[in-house]
Motif scaffolding. Structure first.
Motif, PDB file in Angstrom:
ATOM      1  N   ARG A  37       0.815  -1.212   0.000  1.00 32.14           N
ATOM      2  CA  ARG A  37       0.000   0.000   0.000  1.00 32.14           C
ATOM      3  C   ARG A  37       0.852   1.267   0.000  1.00 32.14           C
ATOM      4  N   THR A  38       1.915   1.280   0.795  1.00 30.60           N
ATOM      5  CA  THR A  38       2.721   2.504   0.914  1.00 30.60           C
ATOM      6  C   THR A  38       3.778   2.633  -0.179  1.00 30.60           C
ATOM      7  N   SER A  70      11.643   4.299   3.824  1.00 30.62           N
ATOM      8  CA  SER A  70      10.927   3.018   3.940  1.00 30.62           C
ATOM      9  C   SER A  70      11.711   2.033   4.798  1.00 30.62           C
TER      10      SER A  70
END
Length: 163
Positions: free
Chosen positions: A86-87, A109
């Motif tokens: 999703r990210t 991340s």
């Protein structure tokens, strides 16, 4: 050495215990000085088959295995995958996609994952010690070992800066 085990014996014990704890047969390899796990594979520190390991070192090695097995008991790998998809649009273990990230996004991340993983490590170890009380001595030994190793590295770096 009064109380010691052969490396071969330790490896077999870890493989059997890990299968029992996780309820699955993982591919376990012994290489390097750290540990990690994926859905199907576990990497633990090097253990030499013919070497005798004193019981305090055996506890450290068992602690690495207990910790990584804890991820298989408690970590929701599907939730991690979904969050990463999703990210980022892909999972962090997709090395080809990760190579295409710009440096800033890669650092963000990776940092976010490392922070989450630190909290997850605490959670799974707490659950391990609650559900499998025998893991406490092993996890404590491993934690102390890692903290000593990190302190020694830090101290060595400070000493070099002072020179």
């Amino acid at each position: 050495m009064k109380h010691a085990l052969l490396g071969y014996t330790i490896k077999r014990e870890i493989q059997i215990t890990t299968s029992a704890i996780t309820g699955r047969r993982l591919s376990i390899s012994f290489s390097g000085d750290g540990a990690w796990t994926t859905r199907t594979e576990m990497r633990l520190p090097t253990i030499h088959d013919a070497q005798l390991y004193p019981i305090d070192e055996v506890r450290v090695l068992r602690g690495y295995a207990d910790h990584e097995a804890g991820h298989h008991r408690y970590t929701p790998f599907d939730v991690i995958d979904a969050l990463q998809e999703r990210t980022l649009g892909f999972k962090l273990d997709d090395t080809e996609a990760a190579k295409k990230l710009d440096r800033k996004t890669h650092i963000r991340s990776t940092t976010a994952f490392n922070i989450w993983n630190a909290a997850e490590d605490w959670r799974i170890e707490r659950n391990d010690m609650r559900d499998l009380p025998g893991t406490r001595k092993n996890l404590d030994a491993t934690r102390n070992h890692v903290l000593r190793r990190e302190r020694d590295i830090f101290d060595a770096n400070i000493s070099r800066m002072d020179d």
